[in-house]
Design a protein around this motif. Structure first.
Motif, PDB file in Angstrom:
ATOM      1  N   GLU A 274     -81.869 104.364 -17.914  1.00  0.00           N
ATOM      2  CA  GLU A 274     -81.286 104.453 -16.592  1.00  0.00           C
ATOM      3  C   GLU A 274     -82.174 104.234 -15.609  1.00  0.00           C
ATOM      4  OE1 GLU A 274     -77.924 104.544 -15.911  1.00  0.00           O
ATOM      5  OE2 GLU A 274     -77.822 104.195 -18.088  1.00  0.00           O
TER       6      GLU A 274
ATOM      7  N   SER B  53     -73.227  94.504 -12.044  1.00  0.00           N
ATOM      8  CA  SER B  53     -72.219  95.390 -10.990  1.00  0.00           C
ATOM      9  C   SER B  53     -71.574  94.718 -10.070  1.00  0.00           C
ATOM     10  CB  SER B  53     -73.146  96.525 -10.767  1.00  0.00           C
ATOM     11  OG  SER B  53     -73.469  97.389 -11.766  1.00  0.00           O
TER      12      SER B  53
ATOM     13  N   GLU C 294     -71.530 103.302 -15.666  1.00  0.00           N
ATOM     14  CA  GLU C 294     -71.451 103.165 -14.431  1.00  0.00           C
ATOM     15  C   GLU C 294     -70.773 101.807 -14.306  1.00  0.00           C
ATOM     16  OE1 GLU C 294     -75.465 102.784 -13.037  1.00  0.00           O
ATOM     17  OE2 GLU C 294     -75.084 102.711 -10.835  1.00  0.00           O
TER      18      GLU C 294
ATOM     19  N   ARG D  76     -69.020 110.672 -15.734  1.00  0.00           N
ATOM     20  CA  ARG D  76     -68.718 109.898 -14.452  1.00  0.00           C
ATOM     21  C   ARG D  76     -67.386 109.403 -14.403  1.00  0.00           C
ATOM     22  NH1 ARG D  76     -72.715 106.658 -12.358  1.00  0.00           N
ATOM     23  NH2 ARG D  76     -74.066 106.794 -13.816  1.00  0.00           N
TER      24      ARG D  76
END
Ligand code: AVJ
Length: 327
Positions: free
Chosen positions: A51, A66, A95, A127
């Motif tokens: 991470e 992303s 994520e 999450r």
């Protein structure tokens, strides 16, 4: 407010055992050159270090991907017959899946998380739970096993979108990568799709900064595997006596990561009943990160039996998302 969400763990199945870990380590360390399988990086600490890698300024994969997901989510999902169920191989912290779901602006009947790391699955569940998803299923498994389990859970009439992001495919040599794509294709049916993230060939200096970063987080990520062997298998690696080395192998289009022995030493791994002798500069090859050309990604998908590929590319970071369709 939505109804209480269900968050199930998939039916119990054998966990990759310590015996399997020991046997793999024993086999790979006796190969020429000496190797270690990169799937074992991801224990709790390894997942946390990964991470951190994703946030390094020199490691652009996660941010680039992303941004592509956020920008093109609707277009990526458009051709799939509704309802769509999503299964992510190697979801990590979840994520990117959260970004895709947020940008899609619709609800999905079932989301399935597949990862070898319990710590990663915990992060992802935490999450995604916050997004109030209707149903979330997690599989602690390898890609192959997790894929099979996810397909078995497909709601009857739903189409499946398999996510294989982050250039996770880059860990595999081309023939193995090809086999994995064909395996994914093999469990899918008409209307389903695969979204594949692939890091692209780029200048060597960029690659070396990404895989031998100035903060030495990548070095720590690699070293953690030796630490894990010490802790879980009774290994005697002297962690300070193995240096990180990343090299770009242009012919094979891959970054190779090695731990290089500083001096002469012998390491014992009790659970594998193995002694490994190192001369100065002898190394252990811990990971490969293959890089692609966009057209090569398309070719591989079509060779695996997908009918069509569409790409979204970050030309600056040099990263590609490819959606492969099944028809
Ligand atoms: C998770 C395999 C995509 O190859 O970029 C990052 C792993 N290793 N830095 C990659 C990794 C060192 C990563 N993948």
């Amino acid at each position: 407010m939505s109804k209480p969400d269900t968050h199930r763990r998939a039916p119990a199945s054998p966990q990759p055992s310590e015996a399997g870990f020991a046997a793999d380590i024993c086999e790979y360390l006796q190969r020429t050159p000496r190797q270690l399988p990169s799937k074992y990086f991801y224990d709790e600490l390894g997942s946390a270090i990964f991470e951190a890698i994703c946030r390094l300024p020199w490691y652009r994969i996660t941010r680039a991907e992303s941004a592509l997901l956020a920008r093109h989510a609707r277009q990526i999902l458009a051709p799939l017959p509704r309802p769509v169920t999503i299964a992510e191989l190697g979801c990590g912290s979840g994520e990117k899946l959260a970004i895709l779901l947020g940008a899609a602006g619709e609800r999905f009947p079932l989301i399935q998380l597949i990862d070898i790391s319990p710590a990663a699955l915990d992060m992802a569940q935490y999450r995604l739970r916050a997004l109030g998803l209707p149903s979330l299923l997690s599989h602690r498994a390898t890609y192959e096993e997790g894929l099979d389990r996810a397909i078995r859970q497909r709601p009857g009439k739903a189409s499946v979108l398999v996510l294989f992001l982050g250039s996770n495919i880059g860990n595999f040599d081309p023939p193995v990568a090809r086999g994995l794509l064909a395996r994914i294709r093999g469990v899918l049916r008409e209307g389903d799709a695969l979204l594949l993230g692939s890091d692209l060939v780029k200048p060597e200096r960029d690659l070396l900064l990404a895989y031998d970063d100035p903060l030495q987080v990548t070095a720590a990520f690699n070293l953690n595997l030796l630490r894990r062997i010490n802790d879980e298998l009774g290994g005697t690696f002297d962690l300070g006596r193995f240096a990180h080395r990343a090299v770009w192998n242009a012919a094979e289009r891959r970054v190779e990561m090695h731990r290089v022995s500083r001096g002469r030493q012998t390491v014992r791994i009790a659970a594998a009943n193995l002694d490994v002798a190192f001369e100065p500069d002898d190394s252990i090859w811990t990971e490969s990160s293959h890089k692609y050309e966009p057209s090569q990604v398309l070719d591989e998908g079509l060779a695996a039996g997908f009918s069509r590929g569409e790409q979204w590319i970050d030309a600056d970071a040099r990263f590609a998302l490819t959606r492969f369709s099944v028809s």
